[in-house]
Design a protein around this motif. Structure first.
Motif, PDB file in Angstrom:
ATOM      1  N   LYS A 641       1.420  -1.095  -0.220  1.00 63.82           N
ATOM      2  CA  LYS A 641       0.182  -0.476   0.186  1.00 63.82           C
ATOM      3  C   LYS A 641       0.383   1.373   0.152  1.00 63.82           C
ATOM      4  CE  LYS A 641      -4.515  -1.689   1.754  1.00 63.82           C
ATOM      5  NZ  LYS A 641      -5.780  -1.461   2.620  1.00 63.82           N
ATOM      6  N   GLU A 642       1.378   1.342   0.792  1.00 58.26           N
ATOM      7  CA  GLU A 642       2.603   2.578   0.867  1.00 58.26           C
ATOM      8  C   GLU A 642       3.504   3.192  -0.593  1.00 58.26           C
ATOM      9  OE1 GLU A 642       2.463   0.255   3.222  1.00 58.26           O
ATOM     10  OE2 GLU A 642       2.097   0.792   5.135  1.00 58.26           O
ATOM     11  N   THR A 643       3.684   1.706  -1.291  1.00 62.55           N
ATOM     12  CA  THR A 643       4.539   1.109  -2.409  1.00 62.55           C
ATOM     13  C   THR A 643       3.629   2.247  -3.735  1.00 62.55           C
ATOM     14  OG1 THR A 643       6.173  -0.571  -2.046  1.00 62.55           O
ATOM     15  CG2 THR A 643       5.937  -0.130  -4.117  1.00 62.55           C
ATOM     16  N   LEU A 644       2.482   1.203  -3.744  1.00 60.94           N
ATOM     17  CA  LEU A 644       1.287   2.115  -4.434  1.00 60.94           C
ATOM     18  C   LEU A 644       1.047   3.603  -4.560  1.00 60.94           C
ATOM     19  CD1 LEU A 644      -0.937   1.381  -6.998  1.00 60.94           C
ATOM     20  CD2 LEU A 644      -2.471   0.855  -4.709  1.00 60.94           C
ATOM     21  N   ALA A 645       0.995   3.685  -3.285  1.00 59.79           N
ATOM     22  CA  ALA A 645       0.693   5.189  -2.922  1.00 59.79           C
ATOM     23  C   ALA A 645       1.816   5.763  -2.866  1.00 59.79           C
ATOM     24  CB  ALA A 645       1.026   5.519  -1.329  1.00 59.79           C
ATOM     25  N   ILE A 646       3.320   6.207  -3.016  1.00 59.55           N
ATOM     26  CA  ILE A 646       4.216   6.437  -3.301  1.00 59.55           C
ATOM     27  C   ILE A 646       4.381   6.640  -4.855  1.00 59.55           C
ATOM     28  CG2 ILE A 646       7.425   6.490  -3.860  1.00 59.55           C
ATOM     29  CD1 ILE A 646       7.320   4.996  -1.478  1.00 59.55           C
ATOM     30  N   LEU A 647       3.946   5.614  -6.089  1.00 62.02           N
ATOM     31  CA  LEU A 647       4.272   6.041  -7.389  1.00 62.02           C
ATOM     32  C   LEU A 647       2.611   6.882  -6.895  1.00 62.02           C
ATOM     33  CD1 LEU A 647       3.637   1.882  -8.070  1.00 62.02           C
ATOM     34  CD2 LEU A 647       6.204   3.683  -7.788  1.00 62.02           C
ATOM     35  N   CYS A 648       1.330   7.018  -7.151  1.00 60.20           N
ATOM     36  CA  CYS A 648       0.529   7.621  -6.864  1.00 60.20           C
ATOM     37  C   CYS A 648       0.874   9.641  -7.018  1.00 60.20           C
ATOM     38  CB  CYS A 648      -0.621   7.271  -6.257  1.00 60.20           C
ATOM     39  SG  CYS A 648      -1.985   8.436  -6.248  1.00 60.20           S
ATOM     40  N   SER A 649       1.872   9.195  -6.151  1.00 61.06           N
ATOM     41  CA  SER A 649       2.471  10.520  -6.116  1.00 61.06           C
ATOM     42  C   SER A 649       4.202  11.325  -6.525  1.00 61.06           C
ATOM     43  CB  SER A 649       2.116  10.709  -3.758  1.00 61.06           C
ATOM     44  OG  SER A 649       2.153  10.393  -3.199  1.00 61.06           O
ATOM     45  N   PHE A 650       4.638  10.194  -7.246  1.00 63.44           N
ATOM     46  CA  PHE A 650       5.616  11.054  -7.709  1.00 63.44           C
ATOM     47  C   PHE A 650       5.803  10.175  -9.339  1.00 63.44           C
ATOM     48  CE2 PHE A 650       6.958  11.456  -3.175  1.00 63.44           C
ATOM     49  CZ  PHE A 650       6.365  12.109  -3.077  1.00 63.44           C
ATOM     50  N   ALA A 651       4.836   8.882  -9.650  1.00 62.07           N
ATOM     51  CA  ALA A 651       5.400   8.297 -10.829  1.00 62.07           C
ATOM     52  C   ALA A 651       4.566   9.498 -11.927  1.00 62.07           C
ATOM     53  CB  ALA A 651       4.324   7.263 -10.757  1.00 62.07           C
ATOM     54  N   GLN A 652       5.395   9.312 -12.881  1.00 61.56           N
ATOM     55  CA  GLN A 652       4.952  10.325 -14.214  1.00 61.56           C
ATOM     56  C   GLN A 652       3.712   9.421 -15.216  1.00 61.56           C
ATOM     57  OE1 GLN A 652       5.929  13.431 -14.508  1.00 61.56           O
ATOM     58  NE2 GLN A 652       7.374  12.957 -12.620  1.00 61.56           N
ATOM     59  N   GLY A 653       3.067  10.083 -15.572  1.00 63.84           N
ATOM     60  CA  GLY A 653       2.240   9.506 -16.610  1.00 63.84           C
ATOM     61  C   GLY A 653       2.746   8.812 -17.493  1.00 63.84           C
ATOM     62  N   GLU A 654       3.467   7.929 -18.126  1.00 62.07           N
ATOM     63  CA  GLU A 654       3.410   7.766 -18.826  1.00 62.07           C
ATOM     64  C   GLU A 654       4.047   6.649 -18.086  1.00 62.07           C
ATOM     65  OE1 GLU A 654       7.074  10.559 -18.295  1.00 62.07           O
ATOM     66  OE2 GLU A 654       4.927  10.269 -19.227  1.00 62.07           O
ATOM     67  N   GLU A 655       5.026   6.117 -16.785  1.00 58.05           N
ATOM     68  CA  GLU A 655       5.050   4.990 -16.292  1.00 58.05           C
ATOM     69  C   GLU A 655       4.511   4.522 -15.111  1.00 58.05           C
ATOM     70  OE1 GLU A 655       9.050   6.329 -14.034  1.00 58.05           O
ATOM     71  OE2 GLU A 655       8.297   7.695 -12.726  1.00 58.05           O
ATOM     72  N   TRP A 656       3.124   5.188 -14.987  1.00 58.40           N
ATOM     73  CA  TRP A 656       2.415   4.677 -13.819  1.00 58.40           C
ATOM     74  C   TRP A 656       1.707   3.387 -14.153  1.00 58.40           C
ATOM     75  CZ3 TRP A 656       0.185   4.754  -9.003  1.00 58.40           C
ATOM     76  CH2 TRP A 656      -1.369   4.271  -9.344  1.00 58.40           C
ATOM     77  N   ALA A 657       1.056   2.602 -15.321  1.00 62.15           N
ATOM     78  CA  ALA A 657       0.771   2.529 -15.467  1.00 62.15           C
ATOM     79  C   ALA A 657       1.913   0.508 -15.838  1.00 62.15           C
ATOM     80  CB  ALA A 657       0.322   2.536 -17.143  1.00 62.15           C
ATOM     81  N   MET A 658       2.894   1.209 -16.134  1.00 62.64           N
ATOM     82  CA  MET A 658       4.080  -0.039 -15.948  1.00 62.64           C
ATOM     83  C   MET A 658       4.601  -0.175 -14.654  1.00 62.64           C
ATOM     84  SD  MET A 658       7.978   0.262 -17.555  1.00 62.64           S
ATOM     85  CE  MET A 658       8.466   1.531 -16.232  1.00 62.64           C
ATOM     86  N   LEU A 659       4.743   1.230 -13.893  1.00 64.94           N
ATOM     87  CA  LEU A 659       4.813  -0.089 -12.229  1.00 64.94           C
ATOM     88  C   LEU A 659       3.484  -0.361 -11.742  1.00 64.94           C
ATOM     89  CD1 LEU A 659       6.882   4.087 -11.780  1.00 64.94           C
ATOM     90  CD2 LEU A 659       7.806   1.797 -12.139  1.00 64.94           C
ATOM     91  N   CYS A 660       2.364  -0.279 -11.784  1.00 66.95           N
ATOM     92  CA  CYS A 660       1.384  -0.909 -11.290  1.00 66.95           C
ATOM     93  C   CYS A 660       1.922  -2.285 -11.990  1.00 66.95           C
ATOM     94  CB  CYS A 660       0.154  -0.020 -11.706  1.00 66.95           C
ATOM     95  SG  CYS A 660       0.044   1.929 -10.334  1.00 66.95           S
ATOM     96  N   ASN A 661       1.861  -2.391 -12.931  1.00 65.94           N
ATOM     97  CA  ASN A 661       1.550  -3.623 -13.197  1.00 65.94           C
ATOM     98  C   ASN A 661       3.074  -4.836 -13.331  1.00 65.94           C
ATOM     99  OD1 ASN A 661      -0.451  -4.100 -15.307  1.00 65.94           O
ATOM    100  ND2 ASN A 661       0.364  -2.824 -17.400  1.00 65.94           N
ATOM    101  N   SER A 662       3.807  -3.959 -12.845  1.00 65.42           N
ATOM    102  CA  SER A 662       5.220  -4.578 -12.279  1.00 65.42           C
ATOM    103  C   SER A 662       5.388  -5.025 -10.859  1.00 65.42           C
ATOM    104  CB  SER A 662       6.071  -4.183 -12.439  1.00 65.42           C
ATOM    105  OG  SER A 662       7.432  -4.441 -12.127  1.00 65.42           O
ATOM    106  N   LEU A 663       4.435  -4.599  -9.725  1.00 65.87           N
ATOM    107  CA  LEU A 663       4.032  -4.513  -8.999  1.00 65.87           C
ATOM    108  C   LEU A 663       2.885  -5.524  -8.415  1.00 65.87           C
ATOM    109  CD1 LEU A 663       4.254  -3.744  -5.268  1.00 65.87           C
ATOM    110  CD2 LEU A 663       2.940  -1.753  -5.877  1.00 65.87           C
ATOM    111  N   ALA A 664       2.148  -5.654  -9.143  1.00 60.71           N
ATOM    112  CA  ALA A 664       0.501  -6.229  -9.463  1.00 60.71           C
ATOM    113  C   ALA A 664       1.463  -7.429  -9.749  1.00 60.71           C
ATOM    114  CB  ALA A 664      -0.722  -6.039 -10.511  1.00 60.71           C
ATOM    115  N   SER A 665       2.252  -7.913 -10.442  1.00 62.55           N
ATOM    116  CA  SER A 665       2.583  -9.040 -11.138  1.00 62.55           C
ATOM    117  C   SER A 665       3.789  -9.825  -9.973  1.00 62.55           C
ATOM    118  CB  SER A 665       4.185  -8.733 -12.658  1.00 62.55           C
ATOM    119  OG  SER A 665       3.399  -8.189 -12.891  1.00 62.55           O
ATOM    120  N   LYS A 666       4.610  -8.798  -9.112  1.00 60.98           N
ATOM    121  CA  LYS A 666       4.802  -9.748  -8.241  1.00 60.98           C
ATOM    122  C   LYS A 666       4.053  -9.672  -6.900  1.00 60.98           C
ATOM    123  CE  LYS A 666       8.902  -6.866  -6.263  1.00 60.98           C
ATOM    124  NZ  LYS A 666       9.685  -8.233  -6.710  1.00 60.98           N
TER     125      LYS A 666
END
Length: 883
Positions: A641-666
């Motif tokens: 949850k903290e990792t997803l919140a960090i991504l929500c706060s600092f991830a740029q638009g083009e890398e948001w989906a990629m990072l969320c997919n990576s976290l979900a796969s793990k």
């Protein structure tokens, strides 16, 4: 093959009325290969389930004379001794032999099998038949021109009525054939070789009708129509006149119909008892033809042998089965349907109108149709037996009432298609769900449907984090107030006191007052200047006092201080930083690195962050280096949850989906399916999300049936699809939607099923989906009574749909597609200055209730079509550069 069974005999044939047996009597005038003059009556079994093509011989009885005619009647005595009826044979010596087939089959003594002989006629008996309605009556006729009616109610003590003999125009010579009327019990017809046909009324004991054709041709055989009591057909064995003539007793001036097909005289014929429109005949031209008596055309022809057939019969129990006896010494059992492939001539076969036999007719029936329809029919109960009509009904069958009601409720809930209604739906689902996983999922879907400007804060709040209020950057007063609010000063003071107590044995103590009283007063005229880099400096002309020099603290490691000072004196800041880092003086290293320039500062900062073991500094390191992927890879999954919140706060638009997919796969690999699902939802990955949801369909979950689980899955999938705006899906998702649409269509919800298929778009559909879409579309259009047009704007080049006459339905109008015209894109409403801007709002048309979205050509989903956090606000940027 046409011939399904057979036996090697040249014999007349009689079929058992109740089926299962076939009786043969050696034919008079026929010679076998051994030139034997013996005669016998034989019974063969008819077992159509057996693969053996030869009929098994069951019983045999010798006969003194050969047979001209053979007839098998039902049990007219009512005795169990004759439960299989009687077999009567017209012999060449003018007698009629009677046999008990039951005794023959049981292999009883010959005196029991042979019931008796009836002697009355002079000359061969060629006319012989049991009455179908009154089976105790047997009619016989011979060359003497007399017709005898025998009463066999007591077979071993037979009696007969006075013989019938015509006179005048009804006078007959040699009786060639006779037949009972199948509808009227006391009516009998006979024909003779002198060309006269007579109809007898046994109640009056005299002929009532007699007729012949103009040339008084020789008549060989006749048959009554099984359905019409006033019609009979008469044939001649003369080669000059081989036609069949159908007569109506109500008008005997001329025949009703004439059947021409044989080229030589007709020897035998038989009218089908199951369908009066079929009549089979055999003639001396070596042809056995099945006629359509309605049209007068030839339906089919039995395969020809080396010699012609002389006796034909329909099997009474199995429609379409014929026996044919030939002078080849063979008796064949044929299937009419198998004989259809044999043409009358090379180009004549198939001239007859295609018509199903009556034995294919069903009095009642039902059939399931597409769209939850059941069509049933039954014969009308009114109008009398002569009225041949049926009533047809179309029923709507619903077998999954719960699914239909839930689907209707869901469709009504999302009819408006706006975000408030969808959020209300998610809130309702979350409250009524018993599973905590479903509650969390619906709550997450509700967050994704929040309005612009609030989505980011709502997502962080849902994850358990609060966004700080915006403040002026660099405000010393605000920072002090925040520190005071946290109580850090008190904590520091307590810590200092504790440290003083611990260090009291090391350093000397004083009361502090002497120190402050002895402080030198500052010189008012000491000039103060500022260096170029912003640090305060004292004028070089002013020298420190002797007290200040003496008051400098001595280092515990003079050699270290000396090394650092030597490096600083020559400007080797890098060496000084290295010395400080090796001595674990990290703060000193950072200060010296700042003086050494930006490159040295960045490398020192990175080294410091790498050496630090604090979890929050790992986050700072990832943010500073813009390397959120490493944060996703290294951060423990229990803090997802903290990792997803960090991504929500600092991830740029083009890398948001990629990072969320990576976290979900793990998370998925670790077995945390709920967390993986939520992260896939954030990434807009509908395919993976539905793949995880679909696993619940394999087995029942919490006592829910398959249909309930499927409905829950589709509801979540549709809401997620509407929130993300995705238009293209994987094969597994398409298969799931196809299955659900098929179920809805089977329950009669055709429009709803089409709405679900519209979500998949119109491009690159699988053949199964295309067929299902077309079936639903044509069914819906047929119900509406509108013209059916092609789906993708293509018109049938032939100008008509499925070959339907254009005069009835009109030309296909290319402007009337099943799918409506694409709606004009709506401008999303965004909040000015909102950090999320266009990245969250999805326009929904007002036509959502009549179709989720107007199908348009697929375009790759843009950043505005799914939840993507925008760039974080400026006050959230992290900077470790000292100013």
């Amino acid at each position: 093959m046409a011939c399904i069974k057979g036996v090697g005999r040249s014999a007349s044939v009689a079929m058992a009325p109740d089926g299962g047996y076939l009786a043969t009597g050696t034919m008079a005038g026929a010679v076998d290969l051994s030139f034997s003059s013996s005669a016998s009556l034989e019974i063969f079994g008819l077992d159509f389930q057996s693969d053996d093509r030869d009929l098994p011989l069951i019983a045999e009885s010798p006969s003194s004379e050969r047979f001209n005619r053979l007839s098998w009647g039902k049990n007219g005595s009512g005795s169990d001794e004759f439960s299989l009826g009687l077999i009567a044979g017209g012999l060449v010596d003018g007698t009629i032999g009677l046999w008990n087939p039951l005794s023959l089959i049981r292999s009883e003594a010959g005196d029991k099998a042979i019931v008796g002989h009836l002697s009355r006629h002079k000359g061969p008996v060629r006319g012989l038949e049991f009455n179908v309605i009154a089976p105790n009556l047997l009619a016989s006729g011979a060359d003497d021109g007399e017709i005898c009616i025998w009463d066999l109610a007591a077979p071993r003590e037979p009696s007969h009525f006075p013989p019938l003999r015509g006179s005048g125009s009804a006078a007959q010579g040699e009786i060639s054939f006779l037949s009972w009327n199948s509808k009227v019990q006391h009516i009998l017809a006979s024909t003779s070789y002198n060309g006269t046909t007579v109809v007898w009324d046994l109640k009056k004991q005299k002929p009532v009708i007699s007729f012949s054709d103009s040339v008084r041709r020789r008549c060989s055989v006749l048959q009554w129509n099984p359905d019409l009591a006033t019609q009979l057909v008469v044939a001649s064995d003369e080669d000059s006149s081989p036609t069949l003539r159908l007569w109506d007793m109500r008008n005997i001036m001329s025949p009703v119909k004439e059947f021409a097909g044989h080229t030589r005289g007709v020897i035998a014929m038989s009218w089908c008892p199951n369908d009066s429109s079929y009549l089979v005949t055999c003639a001396k031209d070596n042809r056995t033809i099945c006629w359509d008596t309605v049209t007068g055309e030839i339906v089919c022809e039995l395969p020809a042998g080396s010699n012609w057939n002389f006796d034909v019969h329909w099997y009474p129990k199995i429609p379409g089965v014929i026996s044919a006896s030939s002078f080849d010494g063979k008796i064949g059992i044929y299937n009419v349907e198998g004989c259809s492939r044999y043409g009358v001539r090379e180009n004549e076969f198939g001239a007859a109108t295609l018509r199903a036999p009556k034995w294919f007719k069903r009095p009642v029936g039902a059939s399931f149709g597409f769209g939850g329809k059941v069509v049933s029919f039954h014969t009308r109960s009114t109008g009398g037996p002569s009225v041949n009509s049926s009533e047809v009904f179309v029923h709507d069958i619903i077998t999954e009432q719960t699914l239909v009601s839930r689907s209707s409720e869901f469709e009504a809930a999302i009819q408006s298609g706006d975000r408030p209604s969808l959020r209300a739906l998610c809130e309702k689902k979350s409250q009524h769900c018993e599973s905590t996983d479903d509650q969390e999922t619906w709550g997450f879907l509700k967050v994704l449907l929040e309005d612009d400007g609030t989505a980011r804060s709502k997502l962080l709040a849902h994850l358990g984090f609060d966004i700080p209020m915006e403040t002026n950057d660099g405000s010393q007063e605000d920072l002090s107030q925040q520190v005071n609010a946290l109580g850090l000063e008190d904590v520091t003071a307590d810590k200092v006191v504790q440290e003083d107590n611990n260090e009291s044995m090391v350093f000397p103590t004083d009361n502090g007052e002497d120190f402050f009283n002895n402080l030198p007063s500052p010189r008012a005229d000491t000039p103060v200047s500022t260096s170029a880099d912003g640090f305060p400096t004292v004028n070089a002309a002013v020298e420190p006092s002797q007290d200040e020099v003496d008051g400098l603290e001595e280092s515990s490691d003079p050699s270290f201080d000396d090394s650092v000072q030597r490096a600083l004196v020559v400007g080797d800041y890098k060496a000084a930083v290295a010395l400080c880092m090796s001595a674990n003086k990290l703060a000193d290293a950072l200060v010296i690195a700042h003086v050494g320039g930006a490159s040295l500062w960045e490398s020192t900062r990175d080294m410091y962050l790498k050496m630090s073991r604090s979890p929050y500094l790992k986050v700072v390191f990832a943010m500073v280096n813009n390397d959120l992927q490493s944060l996703v890879d290294t951060r423990p999954l229990k803090f997802w949850k903290e990792t997803l919140a960090i991504l929500c706060s600092f991830a740029q638009g083009e890398e948001w989906a990629m990072l969320c997919n990576s976290l979900a796969s793990k998370l998925m690999a670790a077995g945390n399916m709920l967390a993986a699902t939520l992260c896939f939802i954030c990434a807009g990955n509908i395919d993976k999300t539905v793949e995880i949801w679909s696993r619940s369909l394999a087995t029942e979950h919490d006592g829910m049936s398959y249909m309930d689980l499927l409905q829950d899955l589709m509801e979540k999938t549709i809401v997620l699809a509407l929130a993300s705006g995705q238009k293209q899906f994987s094969a597994s998702v398409c298969k799931l939607v196809e299955k659900y649409a098929e179920i809805l269509a089977s329950q009669g919800l055709l429009t709803t099923a089409m709405d679900y298929l519209k979500l998949l778009g119109t491009d690159d559909l699988s053949p199964e989906l295309a067929v299902l879409r077309d079936r639903i579309a044509f069914s819906v259009e047929a119900e509406k009574g509108a013209n059916i047009s092609a789906f993708n704007g293509s018109q049938d080049p032939r100008g008509a749909v499925y070959g339907v006459d254009q005069s009835n339905y009109g030309m296909v109008d290319t402007s009337q597609h099943y799918y409506p015209e694409a709606a004009q894109p709506q401008v999303p409403h965004t909040v000015p200055g909102s950090p999320y801007g266009e990245n969250y709002q999805q326009p929904f048309g007002s036509s959502f209730g009549k179709g989720y979205n107007t199908p348009m050509q697929y375009q790759a989903p843009s950043q505005a079509s799914m939840f993507v956090p925008s760039e974080p606000p400026q006050n959230a940027q992290v900077s470790l550069v000292y100013k």
